[in-house]
Design a protein around this motif. Sequence first.
Motif, PDB file in Angstrom:
ATOM      1  N   LEU A   1       0.835  -1.208   0.000  1.00  0.00           N
ATOM      2  CA  LEU A   1       0.000   0.000   0.000  1.00  0.00           C
ATOM      3  C   LEU A   1       0.863   1.248   0.000  1.00  0.00           C
ATOM      4  N   LYS A   2       1.884   1.282   0.839  1.00  0.00           N
ATOM      5  CA  LYS A   2       2.776   2.441   0.896  1.00  0.00           C
ATOM      6  C   LYS A   2       3.411   2.714  -0.466  1.00  0.00           C
ATOM      7  N   LYS A   3       3.861   1.654  -1.140  1.00  0.00           N
ATOM      8  CA  LYS A   3       4.485   1.817  -2.459  1.00  0.00           C
ATOM      9  C   LYS A   3       3.485   2.362  -3.474  1.00  0.00           C
ATOM     10  N   LYS A   4       2.276   1.811  -3.466  1.00  0.00           N
ATOM     11  CA  LYS A   4       1.265   2.280  -4.422  1.00  0.00           C
ATOM     12  C   LYS A   4       0.906   3.740  -4.174  1.00  0.00           C
ATOM     13  N   LEU A   5       0.770   4.121  -2.917  1.00  0.00           N
ATOM     14  CA  LEU A   5       0.449   5.516  -2.601  1.00  0.00           C
ATOM     15  C   LEU A   5       1.601   6.441  -2.992  1.00  0.00           C
ATOM     16  N   LYS A   6       2.825   6.006  -2.741  1.00  0.00           N
ATOM     17  CA  LYS A   6       4.001   6.801  -3.118  1.00  0.00           C
ATOM     18  C   LYS A   6       4.054   6.988  -4.632  1.00  0.00           C
ATOM     19  N   ASP A   7       3.790   5.922  -5.380  1.00  0.00           N
ATOM     20  CA  ASP A   7       3.786   6.004  -6.846  1.00  0.00           C
ATOM     21  C   ASP A   7       2.711   6.966  -7.341  1.00  0.00           C
ATOM     22  N   LEU A   8       1.521   6.890  -6.746  1.00  0.00           N
ATOM     23  CA  LEU A   8       0.442   7.807  -7.131  1.00  0.00           C
ATOM     24  C   LEU A   8       0.823   9.254  -6.856  1.00  0.00           C
ATOM     25  N   LYS A   9       1.420   9.493  -5.695  1.00  0.00           N
ATOM     26  CA  LYS A   9       1.802  10.858  -5.332  1.00  0.00           C
ATOM     27  C   LYS A   9       2.871  11.382  -6.278  1.00  0.00           C
ATOM     28  N   ALA A  10       3.779  10.530  -6.705  1.00  0.00           N
ATOM     29  CA  ALA A  10       4.821  10.947  -7.647  1.00  0.00           C
ATOM     30  C   ALA A  10       4.217  11.361  -8.987  1.00  0.00           C
ATOM     31  N   LYS A  11       3.164  10.663  -9.421  1.00  0.00           N
ATOM     32  CA  LYS A  11       2.522  10.979 -10.704  1.00  0.00           C
ATOM     33  C   LYS A  11       1.596  12.194 -10.598  1.00  0.00           C
ATOM     34  N   PHE A  12       0.961  12.364  -9.451  1.00  0.00           N
ATOM     35  CA  PHE A  12      -0.043  13.409  -9.269  1.00  0.00           C
ATOM     36  C   PHE A  12       0.287  14.221  -8.017  1.00  0.00           C
ATOM     37  N   ARG A  13       1.370  14.968  -8.081  1.00  0.00           N
ATOM     38  CA  ARG A  13       1.884  15.693  -6.911  1.00  0.00           C
ATOM     39  C   ARG A  13       0.882  16.644  -6.278  1.00  0.00           C
ATOM     40  N   ALA A  14       0.062  17.290  -7.070  1.00  0.00           N
ATOM     41  CA  ALA A  14      -0.871  18.281  -6.539  1.00  0.00           C
ATOM     42  C   ALA A  14      -2.124  17.658  -5.923  1.00  0.00           C
ATOM     43  N   LYS A  15      -2.349  16.397  -6.189  1.00  0.00           N
ATOM     44  CA  LYS A  15      -3.558  15.737  -5.698  1.00  0.00           C
ATOM     45  C   LYS A  15      -3.452  15.503  -4.198  1.00  0.00           C
ATOM     46  N   THR A  16      -4.488  15.915  -3.450  1.00  0.00           N
ATOM     47  CA  THR A  16      -4.488  15.723  -1.999  1.00  0.00           C
ATOM     48  C   THR A  16      -5.673  14.909  -1.513  1.00  0.00           C
ATOM     49  N   ASP A  17      -6.602  14.595  -2.413  1.00  0.00           N
ATOM     50  CA  ASP A  17      -7.782  13.840  -2.001  1.00  0.00           C
ATOM     51  C   ASP A  17      -7.663  12.384  -2.427  1.00  0.00           C
ATOM     52  N   ILE A  18      -8.310  11.539  -1.633  1.00  0.00           N
ATOM     53  CA  ILE A  18      -8.296  10.104  -1.907  1.00  0.00           C
ATOM     54  C   ILE A  18      -9.578   9.498  -1.347  1.00  0.00           C
ATOM     55  N   LEU A  19     -10.077   8.478  -2.006  1.00  0.00           N
ATOM     56  CA  LEU A  19     -11.264   7.755  -1.558  1.00  0.00           C
ATOM     57  C   LEU A  19     -10.828   6.372  -1.096  1.00  0.00           C
ATOM     58  N   VAL A  20     -11.127   6.053   0.146  1.00  0.00           N
ATOM     59  CA  VAL A  20     -10.806   4.746   0.708  1.00  0.00           C
ATOM     60  C   VAL A  20     -12.092   3.939   0.773  1.00  0.00           C
ATOM     61  N   LYS A  21     -12.119   2.806   0.071  1.00  0.00           N
ATOM     62  CA  LYS A  21     -13.289   1.928   0.073  1.00  0.00           C
ATOM     63  C   LYS A  21     -13.004   0.718   0.949  1.00  0.00           C
ATOM     64  N   SER A  22     -14.036   0.268   1.647  1.00  0.00           N
ATOM     65  CA  SER A  22     -13.858  -0.868   2.536  1.00  0.00           C
ATOM     66  C   SER A  22     -15.081  -1.771   2.519  1.00  0.00           C
ATOM     67  N   GLU A  23     -14.818  -3.059   2.601  1.00  0.00           N
ATOM     68  CA  GLU A  23     -15.904  -4.025   2.752  1.00  0.00           C
ATOM     69  C   GLU A  23     -16.329  -4.044   4.218  1.00  0.00           C
ATOM     70  N   ASP A  24     -17.563  -4.453   4.481  1.00  0.00           N
ATOM     71  CA  ASP A  24     -18.075  -4.501   5.846  1.00  0.00           C
ATOM     72  C   ASP A  24     -17.249  -5.395   6.763  1.00  0.00           C
ATOM     73  N   LYS A  25     -16.634  -6.438   6.206  1.00  0.00           N
ATOM     74  CA  LYS A  25     -15.897  -7.392   7.034  1.00  0.00           C
ATOM     75  C   LYS A  25     -14.549  -6.862   7.538  1.00  0.00           C
ATOM     76  N   ILE A  26     -14.087  -5.727   7.019  1.00  0.00           N
ATOM     77  CA  ILE A  26     -12.805  -5.158   7.440  1.00  0.00           C
ATOM     78  C   ILE A  26     -12.971  -4.526   8.823  1.00  0.00           C
ATOM     79  N   ASP A  27     -12.087  -4.895   9.743  1.00  0.00           N
ATOM     80  CA  ASP A  27     -12.224  -4.357  11.091  1.00  0.00           C
ATOM     81  C   ASP A  27     -11.762  -2.901  11.154  1.00  0.00           C
ATOM     82  N   TYR A  28     -12.229  -2.219  12.180  1.00  0.00           N
ATOM     83  CA  TYR A  28     -12.008  -0.784  12.343  1.00  0.00           C
ATOM     84  C   TYR A  28     -10.523  -0.432  12.364  1.00  0.00           C
TER      85      TYR A  28
END
Length: 75
Positions: free
Chosen positions: A25-52
Amino acid sequence: GSITPQLTVDPIRKTPVDTYDWDELKKKLKDLKAKFRAKTDILVKSEDKIDYSTFIQAMDECLVADFPNISVSGV
């Protein structure tokens, strides 16, 4: 106004010891930030079974990667 592309990351895999691959996850987020430096928003999706605590850890990783504007959604 300009339209920003929607960025998606595949679901994070579980490791053989049944934890999530946070390094992946850290690598994917770092790669995204490198491509889209100005972007500050992100949508996190989760299934109901994922714990808090897992969901919060994913959001924390987004903050560390400089995506402070976090929206959440169910799958």
